[in-house]
Design an enzyme around this catalytic site. Structure first.
Site, PDB file in Angstrom:
ATOM      1  N   GLU A   1      -6.725   4.783   7.526  1.00  0.00           N
ATOM      2  CA  GLU A   1      -6.459   6.213   7.249  1.00  0.00           C
ATOM      3  C   GLU A   1      -7.672   6.861   6.577  1.00  0.00           C
ATOM      4  O   GLU A   1      -7.949   8.033   6.779  1.00  0.00           O
ATOM      5  CB  GLU A   1      -5.184   6.349   6.397  1.00  0.00           C
ATOM      6  CG  GLU A   1      -3.944   6.093   7.247  1.00  0.00           C
ATOM      7  CD  GLU A   1      -2.753   5.542   6.491  1.00  0.00           C
ATOM      8  OE1 GLU A   1      -2.718   5.637   5.251  1.00  0.00           O
ATOM      9  OE2 GLU A   1      -1.845   5.007   7.160  1.00  0.00           O
ATOM     10  N   SER A  22       3.042  -2.320  10.284  1.00  0.00           N
ATOM     11  CA  SER A  22       4.501  -2.347  10.506  1.00  0.00           C
ATOM     12  C   SER A  22       5.117  -3.721  10.226  1.00  0.00           C
ATOM     13  O   SER A  22       6.099  -4.105  10.866  1.00  0.00           O
ATOM     14  CB  SER A  22       4.852  -1.863  11.913  1.00  0.00           C
ATOM     15  OG  SER A  22       4.400  -0.534  12.096  1.00  0.00           O
ATOM     16  N   GLY A  50       2.720  -1.240   4.253  1.00  0.00           N
ATOM     17  CA  GLY A  50       2.827   0.182   3.947  1.00  0.00           C
ATOM     18  C   GLY A  50       4.278   0.573   3.716  1.00  0.00           C
ATOM     19  O   GLY A  50       4.828   0.378   2.627  1.00  0.00           O
ATOM     20  N   GLY A  82       2.088   2.227  10.577  1.00  0.00           N
ATOM     21  CA  GLY A  82       3.032   3.332  10.418  1.00  0.00           C
ATOM     22  C   GLY A  82       3.695   3.763  11.710  1.00  0.00           C
ATOM     23  O   GLY A  82       4.338   4.809  11.779  1.00  0.00           O
ATOM     24  N   HIS A 101      -9.449   1.312   4.512  1.00  0.00           N
ATOM     25  CA  HIS A 101      -8.177   1.489   5.222  1.00  0.00           C
ATOM     26  C   HIS A 101      -8.391   2.437   6.407  1.00  0.00           C
ATOM     27  O   HIS A 101      -9.168   3.380   6.319  1.00  0.00           O
ATOM     28  CB  HIS A 101      -7.116   2.056   4.269  1.00  0.00           C
ATOM     29  CG  HIS A 101      -5.738   1.980   4.848  1.00  0.00           C
ATOM     30  ND1 HIS A 101      -5.265   2.930   5.726  1.00  0.00           N
ATOM     31  CD2 HIS A 101      -4.755   1.064   4.716  1.00  0.00           C
ATOM     32  CE1 HIS A 101      -4.036   2.589   6.101  1.00  0.00           C
ATOM     33  NE2 HIS A 101      -3.705   1.463   5.503  1.00  0.00           N
ATOM     34  N   LYS A 142       0.228   4.282  -0.331  1.00  0.00           N
ATOM     35  CA  LYS A 142      -0.364   5.501   0.242  1.00  0.00           C
ATOM     36  C   LYS A 142      -0.130   6.684  -0.700  1.00  0.00           C
ATOM     37  O   LYS A 142      -0.174   6.511  -1.899  1.00  0.00           O
ATOM     38  CB  LYS A 142       0.196   5.756   1.647  1.00  0.00           C
ATOM     39  CG  LYS A 142       0.184   4.504   2.533  1.00  0.00           C
ATOM     40  CD  LYS A 142       0.410   4.808   3.961  1.00  0.00           C
ATOM     41  CE  LYS A 142       0.608   3.518   4.726  1.00  0.00           C
ATOM     42  NZ  LYS A 142       0.265   3.589   6.115  1.00  0.00           N
ATOM     43  N   GLU A 150      -5.790  -5.004  10.336  1.00  0.00           N
ATOM     44  CA  GLU A 150      -4.770  -3.985  10.563  1.00  0.00           C
ATOM     45  C   GLU A 150      -5.082  -3.228  11.858  1.00  0.00           C
ATOM     46  O   GLU A 150      -5.880  -2.281  11.857  1.00  0.00           O
ATOM     47  CB  GLU A 150      -4.754  -2.980   9.404  1.00  0.00           C
ATOM     48  CG  GLU A 150      -4.407  -3.592   8.065  1.00  0.00           C
ATOM     49  CD  GLU A 150      -3.710  -2.583   7.168  1.00  0.00           C
ATOM     50  OE1 GLU A 150      -2.596  -2.886   6.738  1.00  0.00           O
ATOM     51  OE2 GLU A 150      -4.258  -1.507   6.931  1.00  0.00           O
ATOM     52  N   ASN A 176       0.884  -1.171   0.000  1.00  0.00           N
ATOM     53  CA  ASN A 176       0.000   0.000   0.000  1.00  0.00           C
ATOM     54  C   ASN A 176       0.920   1.218   0.000  1.00  0.00           C
ATOM     55  O   ASN A 176       1.508   1.554   1.022  1.00  0.00           O
ATOM     56  CB  ASN A 176      -0.886  -0.002   1.253  1.00  0.00           C
ATOM     57  CG  ASN A 176      -1.675   1.292   1.373  1.00  0.00           C
ATOM     58  OD1 ASN A 176      -1.862   2.008   0.394  1.00  0.00           O
ATOM     59  ND2 ASN A 176      -2.125   1.612   2.581  1.00  0.00           N
TER      60      ASN A 176
HETATM   61  C1  PEP Z   1      -0.815   0.076   5.733  1.00  0.00           C
HETATM   62  O1  PEP Z   1      -0.733   1.185   5.250  1.00  0.00           O
HETATM   63  O2  PEP Z   1      -1.783  -0.644   5.454  1.00  0.00           O
HETATM   64  C2  PEP Z   1       0.243  -0.379   6.644  1.00  0.00           C
HETATM   65  C3  PEP Z   1       0.144  -1.562   7.190  1.00  0.00           C
HETATM   66  O3  PEP Z   1       1.277   0.493   6.869  1.00  0.00           O
HETATM   67  P1  PEP Z   1       2.667   0.145   7.608  1.00  0.00           P
HETATM   68  O4  PEP Z   1       3.155  -1.165   7.063  1.00  0.00           O
HETATM   69  O5  PEP Z   1       3.572   1.280   7.264  1.00  0.00           O
HETATM   70  O6  PEP Z   1       2.369   0.049   9.070  1.00  0.00           O
END
Ligand code: PEP
Length: 255
Positions: free
Chosen positions: A100, A216, A237, A176, A98, A15, A170, A13
């Protein structure tokens, strides 16, 4: 074992990152590193990069996804993109719900459900995100939150259509932040989500469903997370923006 029968999928992803030349360069770097992957590989990119990504991934094993879509077929929704527009381009996947989008753009369980419906109607495959906030985990209501998000998002989705859906668990506190859920926490919630899906569609459909973990996940922790029974891949991400790291996660999912 059921895990062995499910397809693991690693999806990046991106973003709001990468210009078109940067997107092309990153995909060119990723391609040779993942060409022998024994799992699904998807890059979900900003709308402006979709055409570039489709062109750059032609003839490879990398699929392309968008990061959202609107629920209406067309109309007065300035700034939005419909599922039909994505499908017409040749886009295969779309991320919906998501955290966000939920946090910053007023996405609700109801609009997530409407977007899921529109995406399926357009023939897209959906990566449906669910997950609890830190305070919800601390209150002990992770299962209630993830169960409700899953049930509402799947309202009106048939058993046959479920095969076009991947669920990504998630935990919002892990996205993040560098804080990963432990492999046990990820497995526990993924297993719970599978039991919710079993309640809706039956055990066979639930056992066939790919349920990713996201939050993460990186080159160092991927192998342990992906070894768990209910963790069938990852939504990645930050680490998806580094070809080497992304490919290490793909390799871990291919084992
Ligand atoms: C995401 O954006 O779905 C995500 C899991 O981000 P990150 O891996 O940076 O935590």
């Amino acid at each position: 074992m059921n895990k062995a029968k499910r397809q693991a999928v690693i999806a990046g992803n991106w973003k709001m990152n990468k210009t078109r030349p940067e997107a092309k360069a990153l995909i060119e770097q990723i391609k040779p590193l993942v060409k022998d992957a024994d799992c699904g590989v998807v890059v979900c990119v900003p709308y402006t990069n979709l055409e570039t990504a489709l062109e750059a991934t032609k003839g490879s094993n990398i699929k392309v996804g968008a990061e959202n879509c609107h629920w209406a077929k067309s109309g007065a929704f300035t700034g939005e993109i419909s599922a039909d527009m994505l499908a017409e381009m040749g886009v295969e996947y779309v991320v919906i719900g998501h955290s966000e989008r939920r946090q910053y753009f007023g996405e609700t369980d109801k609009t997530v459900n409407q977007r899921v419906r529109a995406a399926l109607d357009a023939g897209l495959k959906v990566i449906l995100c669910v997950g609890e906030l830190l305070e919800q985990r601390e209150q002990g209501i992770t299962e209630e939150v993830c169960g409700m998000q899953t049930k509402v998002a799947l309202c009106g989705v048939s058993k046959e259509e479920l095969s076009h859906i991947i669920i990504a668990y998630e935990p919002v506190w892990a996205i993040g932040t560098g804080k990963t859920a432990t492999a046990e926490q990820a497995d526990e919630v993924n297993g719970f989500i599978r039991s919710v899906v079993a309640g809706l569609y039956g055990e066979d459909a639930a056992q066939a469903l790919t349920i990713q973990y996201g939050g993460s996940m990186n080159a160092k922790n991927a192998e342990e997370l992906l070894s768990k029974e209910h963790v069938d891949g990852g939504l990645i991400g930050g680490a998806s923006l580094k070809a080497e790291d992304f490919s290490i996660i793909v390799k871990a999912a291919s084992k």
